[in-house]
Write a protein that holds these residues in place. Structure first.
Motif, PDB file in Angstrom:
ATOM      1  N   PRO A  27       0.815  -1.222   0.000  1.00  0.00           N
ATOM      2  CA  PRO A  27       0.000   0.000   0.000  1.00  0.00           C
ATOM      3  C   PRO A  27       0.846   1.269   0.000  1.00  0.00           C
ATOM      4  N   ALA A  28       2.013   1.225   0.672  1.00  0.00           N
ATOM      5  CA  ALA A  28       2.866   2.428   0.733  1.00  0.00           C
ATOM      6  C   ALA A  28       3.416   2.767  -0.648  1.00  0.00           C
ATOM      7  N   ILE A  29       3.813   1.741  -1.399  1.00  0.00           N
ATOM      8  CA  ILE A  29       4.358   1.988  -2.739  1.00  0.00           C
ATOM      9  C   ILE A  29       3.247   2.487  -3.666  1.00  0.00           C
ATOM     10  N   LYS A  30       2.051   1.898  -3.528  1.00  0.00           N
ATOM     11  CA  LYS A  30       0.921   2.373  -4.354  1.00  0.00           C
ATOM     12  C   LYS A  30       0.604   3.842  -4.059  1.00  0.00           C
ATOM     13  N   LYS A  31       0.609   4.195  -2.770  1.00  0.00           N
ATOM     14  CA  LYS A  31       0.331   5.587  -2.367  1.00  0.00           C
ATOM     15  C   LYS A  31       1.476   6.497  -2.842  1.00  0.00           C
ATOM     16  N   GLY A  32       2.729   5.990  -2.723  1.00  0.00           N
ATOM     17  CA  GLY A  32       3.895   6.760  -3.182  1.00  0.00           C
ATOM     18  C   GLY A  32       3.806   7.066  -4.663  1.00  0.00           C
ATOM     19  N   LEU A  59      11.155  18.063 -11.599  1.00  0.00           N
ATOM     20  CA  LEU A  59      11.110  16.649 -11.965  1.00  0.00           C
ATOM     21  C   LEU A  59      12.129  15.842 -11.150  1.00  0.00           C
ATOM     22  N   ASP A  60      13.316  16.416 -10.953  1.00  0.00           N
ATOM     23  CA  ASP A  60      14.355  15.662 -10.230  1.00  0.00           C
ATOM     24  C   ASP A  60      13.995  15.469  -8.755  1.00  0.00           C
ATOM     25  N   PHE A  61      13.275  16.440  -8.199  1.00  0.00           N
ATOM     26  CA  PHE A  61      12.901  16.304  -6.781  1.00  0.00           C
ATOM     27  C   PHE A  61      11.543  15.619  -6.584  1.00  0.00           C
ATOM     28  N   SER A  62      10.879  15.255  -7.680  1.00  0.00           N
ATOM     29  CA  SER A  62       9.571  14.598  -7.526  1.00  0.00           C
ATOM     30  C   SER A  62       9.760  13.143  -7.102  1.00  0.00           C
ATOM     31  N   GLY A  63       8.744  12.599  -6.453  1.00  0.00           N
ATOM     32  CA  GLY A  63       8.779  11.179  -6.068  1.00  0.00           C
ATOM     33  C   GLY A  63       9.799  10.838  -4.995  1.00  0.00           C
ATOM     34  N   GLU A  64      10.166  11.832  -4.211  1.00  0.00           N
ATOM     35  CA  GLU A  64      11.219  11.618  -3.194  1.00  0.00           C
ATOM     36  C   GLU A  64      10.839  10.524  -2.191  1.00  0.00           C
ATOM     37  N   LYS A 426      19.243   6.794   1.400  1.00  0.00           N
ATOM     38  CA  LYS A 426      18.800   8.159   1.119  1.00  0.00           C
ATOM     39  C   LYS A 426      19.961   8.900   0.462  1.00  0.00           C
ATOM     40  N   PRO A 427      19.739   9.513  -0.709  1.00  0.00           N
ATOM     41  CA  PRO A 427      20.844  10.221  -1.370  1.00  0.00           C
ATOM     42  C   PRO A 427      21.097  11.598  -0.760  1.00  0.00           C
ATOM     43  N   GLN A 428      22.212  12.189  -1.124  1.00  0.00           N
ATOM     44  CA  GLN A 428      22.517  13.560  -0.720  1.00  0.00           C
ATOM     45  C   GLN A 428      21.973  14.524  -1.769  1.00  0.00           C
ATOM     46  N   TYR A 429      21.512  15.705  -1.333  1.00  0.00           N
ATOM     47  CA  TYR A 429      21.086  16.753  -2.272  1.00  0.00           C
ATOM     48  C   TYR A 429      20.952  18.051  -1.494  1.00  0.00           C
ATOM     49  N   VAL A 430      20.792  19.151  -2.224  1.00  0.00           N
ATOM     50  CA  VAL A 430      20.563  20.457  -1.583  1.00  0.00           C
ATOM     51  C   VAL A 430      19.175  20.934  -1.978  1.00  0.00           C
TER      52      VAL A 430
END
Length: 678
Positions: A27-32, A59-64, A426-430
C-alpha cells in the motif's frame, strides 16, 4: 496513516525499520506512486512557460518519498528477504516499471523538457544544471518518448516482463544457494581444513539440528573448503553444486529466464533504434560503444593470456608432482594455488587471519578515511536497524559537522544474497538551501565469529571490505545539488574507481600497521608478512585477469549480440564466449550464466568490463598517491574535490583529468599486475 508514507520522525530521519511491517510495503508503494503522479501532474499542468526550475528541477525532486520507500524495500529484499518480501517484490516491480514508463512516455511532460533543452544555450546554466538537463532529456529520448503510441505500449510490456524476470532470476539463485548442504559425518573428510573453518561447519550443523559438520554454498563456508580440503571428491561435489546454480532443469532453473532476458533487452534496444542492448547501454558510459569495450578486453587478453598460460602450466606441473594429478580441474584450482602460494611465499590465509580481526579492520578503514578525508566515525545505537547484526554509525568531519549515516552488515544468513555491495537508503542533495545528507550502507558475507574466536577475516575479505567502503566514501562525501546525479550516480564504468583505488592501501606497510594487529597478543603484523603480502599480490595475476576478462566477454556475448533470438542453448553459447579464455576443461554439469547475477539481476549488463576499465583508472590514480605519499593530504583533497564529492555532475574523464592532470595510462595497471616489466 502508513508509517512509510509520512516523513520519518527519527534521528537523522533514518528508516524506522523496527516499526515497518511487510504488509506496509505494497500500500505504501501504491500511495507513493499516486503522490508522485500528482507531483508530475503539477509540472505538466503548470500554466507558466517551461523553465529549468519549474520543469527539470521539479522533476528531479519529484517522487522523493516513493524513492525512499522503494530503496528500503529492495535493499531488504537483497539483505534480509523472506518468502513474503519476495512475493511483494513480484507485485511491486511491475508497478514501479509501469510508473517509470508513465513518466518517460508522458508526451506533455516531454514537450516541456524538450522546450527547456532546446533553449539550453540561452539559459546561463551551471555545469551541474546542464548535466542534469542533458540527463533528463536523454532519459526521455532514450526510453521511448519519441516512439509512436503502439510502440510505446510494446516498450511498457517489455519493461514489465523484464522487471519480473530479473527478480525471479535472483530468487532462484538465492534458493539454490540456501538449499544445498554437504553434510559430513566423518572427520577425516575435513582433513586440511583450518580449525576455524571446522568450527564454523560444526556450528552450522548444530544450527540445522544435525550432528557432524555442514558445508554450504555461502562464500565463508564454500571458499575455505575449496581452498584447503584434501578430499578431492568432496571438493568436486561441492564445486559441481556451486557451478550448477540455476542449471538443474528443475523449478529453480534459470536457462529460459536468461534467454528471455537477453531477447527482451535486444527487442527493447531495437525498438528504441539501437543495434543491440550494449549499444543502448554504452552510449551513456565512458566506453561509448561495444567496439571500444571489445577492443579493450581483447587487448588486455592479449597481454594477460601468455602469463595466464604460464601460470596454469606451473600450477598443473605442481599438482602432478605433489599428488600425481594428470589433469587439473576447476575444483583443484583454489586448492593447489593455495599450496603453491604457501610454497613460494610461505604465506597462507591462516597465518594472516589472526591479524585481521573484523573490528580492527573496521577501525583501520575508518582511520585511513580520517587521515585522507578528515572523517570521524562514531558507533551509535540509537539508529533503528533491520537486523541485530547491523552496525550503525554517525559520520562527521573534523569540525563535527554531520556528514552521513553509515550502516554496515557483515555476516551471511539465509535471507541475504551472496557477495558484497554498497547501497543507498537516502541520497545527498541540496533543497531549500539545506544540504540534506546521505544514508549509506555496505553489506558483506564475511566469516562469522565462533564460540572460541572473533570474526577473523581472510586477506581477500579485507580487500572486499576496503572495496565496499570505497563505494561508501563516494556516497558519504557526495556534495551536489540534485539527487539523481549525486554520490555513486555516475557512469557505470567510473563507479568502480573509488572502490578499487581504496583496495591499494591494504598492501601498504604504512596502512597495515594502523590496524593489522594480532587479535590475542596485540602484536603489529610483522614486516616479513607485509613483504610477503606485497610479493604475493601479483601471484596468478594472469589467471585472475583472464577470469575477469572471460566474465566481461560473456556479458558482451549476451548483450552486444545482434541476434540473441537465435541462441537456443545457454551452455553452448557460453562455451563459445569462453573459447579464448579457457584454461580448465569444461564441466558439462555447470553453467555460469544461470547464476551470473551481476548481469541478469544487478545493473552490470553490458557493464562487467567496467571492473577492469576502472582498474586502469585506479592503478593510475594510486600512482599519484604513491608519488606524494599514500596519506598525502594534497592528493586526497584533489581526489575528494574532483571525484568523490562530484557525483555525476560532469563527464567522468573531465573529472579524472582535473584530479590527475592527464588521462589515465594503462601501463600503471600492467606494471602493478606484473604483466609488463616495472
Amino acid at each position: 496513516m502508513n508509517i512509510l508514507n509520512k516523513p520519518f520522525d527519527t534521528q537523522f530521519h533514518t528508516a524506522p525499520f523496527s516499526k515497518i511491517k511487510n504488509e506496509d510495503f505494497l500500500p505504501a508503494i501504491k500511495k507513493g506512486i499516486e503522490d508522485a503522479k500528482a507531483e508530475i501532474d503539477a509540472i505538466t499542468n503548470n500554466p507558466e512557460a517551461p523553465t529549468f526550475q519549474n520543469t527539470i528541477e521539479a522533476l528531479d525532486f519529484s517522487g522523493e518519498q516513493l524513492d525512499r520507500i522503494s530503496s528500503i524495500f529492495f535493499n531488504l529484499n537483497s539483505a534480509e528477504t523472506n518468502d513474503e518480501i519476495q512475493k511483494i517484490a513480484q507485485e511491486v516491480s511491475p508497478l514501479l516499471s509501469e510508473f517509470s514508463n508513465d513518466i518517460t512516455l508522458n508526451e506533455t511532460l516531454f514537450k516541456r523538457v524538450k522546450a527547456v533543452y532546446d533553449a539550453k544555450d540561452s539559459l546561463d546554466l551551471t555545469t551541474e544544471q546542464l548535466t542534469l538537463l542533458n540527463k533528463k532529456y536523454k532519459g526521455f529520448s532514450r526510453n521511448g518518448a519519441n516512439l509512436p503510441e503502439e510502440k510505446k505500449q510494446q516498450l511498457r510490456d517489455i519493461d514489465k516482463e523484464l522487471s519480473k524476470l530479473k527478480l525471479k532470476f535472483g530468487e532462484n539463485v538465492l534458493a539454490e544457494t540456501n538449499k544445498y548442504e554437504l553434510h559430513i559425518t566423518n572427520e577425516a573428510d575435513l582433513d586440511g581444513l583450518p580449525e576455524s573453518a571446522k568450527e564454523e561447519a560444526k556450528q552450522t550443523a548444530e544450527q540445522k539440528g544435525k550432528d557432524g559438520w555442514m558445508i554450504t554454498l555461502q562464500y565463508p563456508s564454500y571458499i575455505p573448503f575449496m581452498t584447503y580440503a584434501e578430499n578431492r571428491e568432496l571438493r568436486k561435489k561441492l564445486a559441481l553444486a556451486f557451478g550448477a546454480k540455476g542449471f538443474n532443469n528443475d523449478a529453480l532453473d534459470n536457462q529460459d529466464i536468461v534467454l528471455k532476458i537477453a531477447k527482451l533487452r535486444h527487442q527493447r534496444a531495437n525498438l528504441l533504434g539501437y543495434k543491440t542492448h550494449a549499444h543502448f547501454v554504452l552510449e551513456e558510459r565512458m566506453a561509448k560503444n561495444p567496439e571500444t569495450v571489445n577492443t579493450f578486453l581483447n587487448d588486455l587478453l592479449e597481454k594477460a593470456k601468455p602469463a595466464a598460460e604460464r601460470e596454469f602450466k606451473t600450477l598443473s606441473d605442481f599438482a602432478k608432482e605433489l599428488n600425481g594429478i594428470e589433469q587439473l580441474q576447476k575444483w583443484d584450482g583454489a586448492y593447489y594455488s593455495e599450496k603453491l602460494k604457501q610454497k613460494l611465499f610461505d604465506l597462507d590465509d591462516e597465518k594472516l587471519k589472526p591479524y585481521f580481526k573484523l573490528e580492527n579492520v573496521i577501525n583501520g578503514v575508518f582511520t585511513i578515511a580520517e587521515k585522507l578525508y578528515d572523517l570521524q566515525f562514531e558507533e551509535i545505537n540509537t539508529i533503528d536497524k533491520y537486523h541485530d547484526d547491523v552496525l550503525t554509525y554517525k559520520v562527521t568531519d573534523s569540525d563535527g559537522n554531520y556528514i552521513s549515516v553509515f550502516y554496515a552488515d557483515f555476516f551471511p544468513r539465509a535471507g541475504k544474497r551472496n557477495g558484497a555491495w554498497m547501497t543507498v537508503y537516502k541520497p545527498q542533495y541540496v533543497k531549500n538551501g539545506e544540504n540534506s545528507r546521505p544514508h549509506i550502507s555496505i553489506v558483506c558475507n564475511f566469516t562469522k565469529p565462533t564460540k572460541t574466536k572473533p570474526s577473523l577475516l581472510t586477506f581477500n575479505e579485507v580487500t572486499t571490505l576496503f572495496h565496499e567502503f570505497g563505494h561508501a566514501l563516494h556516497g558519504m562525501l557526495a556534495n551536489t545539488t540534485y539527487p539523481s546525479i549525486s554520490g555513486t550516480s555516475v557512469f557505470w564504468d567510473f563507479v568502480e574507481l573509488p572502490s578499487q583505488v581504496l583496495e591499494n592501501w591494504c598492501y601498504e606497510k604504512e596502512a597495515l600497521e594502523l590496524f593489522a594487529t594480532h587479535y590475542e597478543t596485540g602484536e603489529v603484523i610483522p614486516m616479513d608478512l607485509i613483504e610477503k603480502i606485497k610479493a604475493s599480490a601479483t601471484f596468478h595475476e594472469g589467471m585472475q585477469t583472464l577470469r575477469q576478462l572471460s566474465f566481461g566477454l560473456l556479458d558482451m556475448s549476451w548483450h552486444a549480440n545482434e541476434a540473441p533470438e537465435t541462441i537456443n542453448s545457454v551452455k553452448a553459447h557460453e562455451q563459445k564466449a569462453f573459447e579464448n579464455t579457457k584454461l580448465y576443461p569444461d564441466v558439462a554439469e555447470n553453467c555460469m550464466s544461470t547464476s551470473f547475477s551481476h548481469i541478469f539481476q544487478g545493473g552490470y549488463s553490458s557493464g562487467y568490463y567496467s571492473y577492469k576499465w576502472a582498474e586502469v583508472l585506479d592503478a593510475d590514480a594510486f600512482e599519484f598517491f604513491k608519488e606524494e605519499g599514500i596519506f598525502s593530504k594534497n592528493v586526497a583533497q584533489k581526489f575528494k574535490d574532483n571525484v568523490l564529492s562530484q557525483g555525476g555532475t560532469e563527464d567522468p574523464m573531465t573529472l579524472y583529468k582535473r584530479f590527475r592532470g592527464k588521462e589515465p595510462q594503462p601501463e600503471a595497471l600492467l606494471k602493478r599486475a606484473g604483466l609488463i616489466e616495472k
